[in-house]
Design an enzyme around this catalytic site. Sequence first.
Site, PDB file in Angstrom:
ATOM      1  N   LYS A 159     -31.136 -24.654 -19.613  1.00  0.00           N
ATOM      2  CA  LYS A 159     -31.859 -25.580 -18.893  1.00  0.00           C
ATOM      3  C   LYS A 159     -32.487 -26.860 -19.417  1.00  0.00           C
ATOM      4  CE  LYS A 159     -33.514 -21.737 -15.524  1.00  0.00           C
ATOM      5  NZ  LYS A 159     -34.493 -21.373 -14.776  1.00  0.00           N
ATOM      6  N   ALA A 163     -45.981 -18.414 -22.323  1.00  0.00           N
ATOM      7  CA  ALA A 163     -45.787 -20.003 -22.741  1.00  0.00           C
ATOM      8  C   ALA A 163     -44.253 -20.172 -22.949  1.00  0.00           C
ATOM      9  CB  ALA A 163     -46.772 -20.286 -23.934  1.00  0.00           C
ATOM     10  N   ALA A 173     -40.843 -20.603 -18.429  1.00  0.00           N
ATOM     11  CA  ALA A 173     -41.172 -20.557 -16.970  1.00  0.00           C
ATOM     12  C   ALA A 173     -42.657 -20.759 -16.977  1.00  0.00           C
ATOM     13  CB  ALA A 173     -40.987 -18.952 -16.644  1.00  0.00           C
TER      14      ALA A 173
HETATM   15  P1  ATR Z   1     -38.893 -17.591 -19.912  1.00  0.00           P
HETATM   16  O1  ATR Z   1     -37.809 -18.627 -20.220  1.00  0.00           O
HETATM   17  O2  ATR Z   1     -38.442 -16.676 -18.716  1.00  0.00           O
HETATM   18  O3  ATR Z   1     -40.085 -18.175 -19.738  1.00  0.00           O
HETATM   19  P2  ATR Z   1     -39.068 -17.077 -22.764  1.00  0.00           P
HETATM   20  O4  ATR Z   1     -39.141 -18.274 -22.919  1.00  0.00           O
HETATM   21  O5  ATR Z   1     -38.664 -15.962 -23.608  1.00  0.00           O
HETATM   22  O6  ATR Z   1     -38.823 -16.607 -21.314  1.00  0.00           O
HETATM   23  O7  ATR Z   1     -40.798 -16.492 -22.772  1.00  0.00           O
HETATM   24  C1  ATR Z   1     -41.377 -15.266 -22.712  1.00  0.00           C
HETATM   25  C2  ATR Z   1     -43.048 -15.092 -22.705  1.00  0.00           C
HETATM   26  O8  ATR Z   1     -43.098 -13.706 -22.658  1.00  0.00           O
HETATM   27  C3  ATR Z   1     -43.327 -15.746 -24.000  1.00  0.00           C
HETATM   28  O9  ATR Z   1     -44.513 -16.240 -23.711  1.00  0.00           O
HETATM   29  C4  ATR Z   1     -43.640 -14.421 -24.691  1.00  0.00           C
HETATM   30  O10 ATR Z   1     -44.735 -14.540 -25.703  1.00  0.00           O
HETATM   31  P3  ATR Z   1     -44.553 -15.149 -27.201  1.00  0.00           P
HETATM   32  O11 ATR Z   1     -44.458 -16.611 -27.243  1.00  0.00           O
HETATM   33  O12 ATR Z   1     -45.814 -14.642 -27.926  1.00  0.00           O
HETATM   34  O13 ATR Z   1     -43.233 -14.549 -27.726  1.00  0.00           O
HETATM   35  C5  ATR Z   1     -43.902 -13.512 -23.789  1.00  0.00           C
HETATM   36  N1  ATR Z   1     -43.785 -12.141 -24.115  1.00  0.00           N
HETATM   37  C6  ATR Z   1     -42.503 -11.403 -24.008  1.00  0.00           C
HETATM   38  N2  ATR Z   1     -42.832 -10.165 -24.545  1.00  0.00           N
HETATM   39  C7  ATR Z   1     -44.109 -10.094 -24.855  1.00  0.00           C
HETATM   40  C8  ATR Z   1     -44.881  -8.732 -25.009  1.00  0.00           C
HETATM   41  N3  ATR Z   1     -44.428  -7.881 -25.488  1.00  0.00           N
HETATM   42  N4  ATR Z   1     -46.217  -9.156 -25.237  1.00  0.00           N
HETATM   43  C9  ATR Z   1     -46.745 -10.100 -24.967  1.00  0.00           C
HETATM   44  N5  ATR Z   1     -46.069 -11.475 -24.397  1.00  0.00           N
HETATM   45  C10 ATR Z   1     -44.732 -11.181 -24.441  1.00  0.00           C
END
Ligand code: ATR
Length: 290
Positions: free
Chosen positions: A71, A132, A135
């Site tokens: 994207k 963060a 999305a």
């Molecule tokens: P997308 O494009 O769908 O937004 P992404 O960019 O991979 O996906 O973002 C995933 C989000 O979920 C991030 O904010 C991630 O937190 P980190 O930045 O700390 O990695 C969060 N996330 C994923 N697994 C997590 C978990 N087990 N606990 C807390 N936050 C999580």
Amino acid sequence: MININGHTSVYGIIGNPISHTMSPAIHNMISEAMGIDSVYVPFVANDDLKSIVKGLYSLGVQGINVTVPYKTGIIYELYGLEPLAMEIGAVNTLKYTEHGYYGYNTDILGLERELKDEKVSLYGRDTVILGAGGAARAVAFLCAAQGAASITIVNRTLNKALDIRADVAAYAGRNGMYALSENVNAVTLKEIGSAVPYGCIAFQCTNVGLAPDDSSCVVHDGSFYKRVAAGIDLIYRPAETMFMKYVKSAGGEAYNGLKMLVYQAVSAYEIWHSVAVPDVVIYDVERSLR
Ligand code: ATR
């Protein structure tokens, strides 16, 4: 069943992986319901976006959706893009023009339409974003564009929340939203309870809680949920996530991301075909996905 012939216009989606996508089902259902001679197919992409875009354009593919992980990278291959998509730094919809593909972010248009349907207005409201990633970033810009009073980005990794904070505050400042530009905050998940104002609108933008992990949730702190007037989870499977259950049991309204999914497709369809998809068709699509 679509009757493909020599005049059928071709649309599609690129991403990697792509096998899970619901978009072909949604778009082909709309074309069939509206009697529009077009077909929508999935393409597994690779990092050579330049060749991919050139090939699709040469073949006259009229519209392309773009999904993870392209994207952002796709932007460099476009002729132009919408201002908000440019601010967010992500597009998910390309439209064929005589100069090249033009980019839109219909994920954001989809969420905007879902909120309108549910009568949730962000104007003057305190908003909270869990996550963060890509999305979360798009949702933060939507909150700013819709005139939220404050935006609090909450993430496990503080640095990523701080990056979004800086970009959204700068966007607000450039667009005359001076009060908001001073009121974009970034905190870690551990600080969430006290960092969030009462009566806020919260968006769950992490992938925690996605099926099959139905019982997981990124926040369990009850003092947070007491402050949430409305909670929107971008996840649509399961239909009721743990986040939504927590919001509802603390007395708030909760919504999943199914309408956002349907409306992002509908918005792309409308941009491509210059038509308004009737509510009855949208409702049928939504029901078939539920
Ligand atoms: P997308 O494009 O769908 O937004 P992404 O960019 O991979 O996906 O973002 C995933 C989000 O979920 C991030 O904010 C991630 O937190 P980190 O930045 O700390 O990695 C969060 N996330 C994923 N697994 C997590 C978990 N087990 N606990 C807390 N936050 C999580």
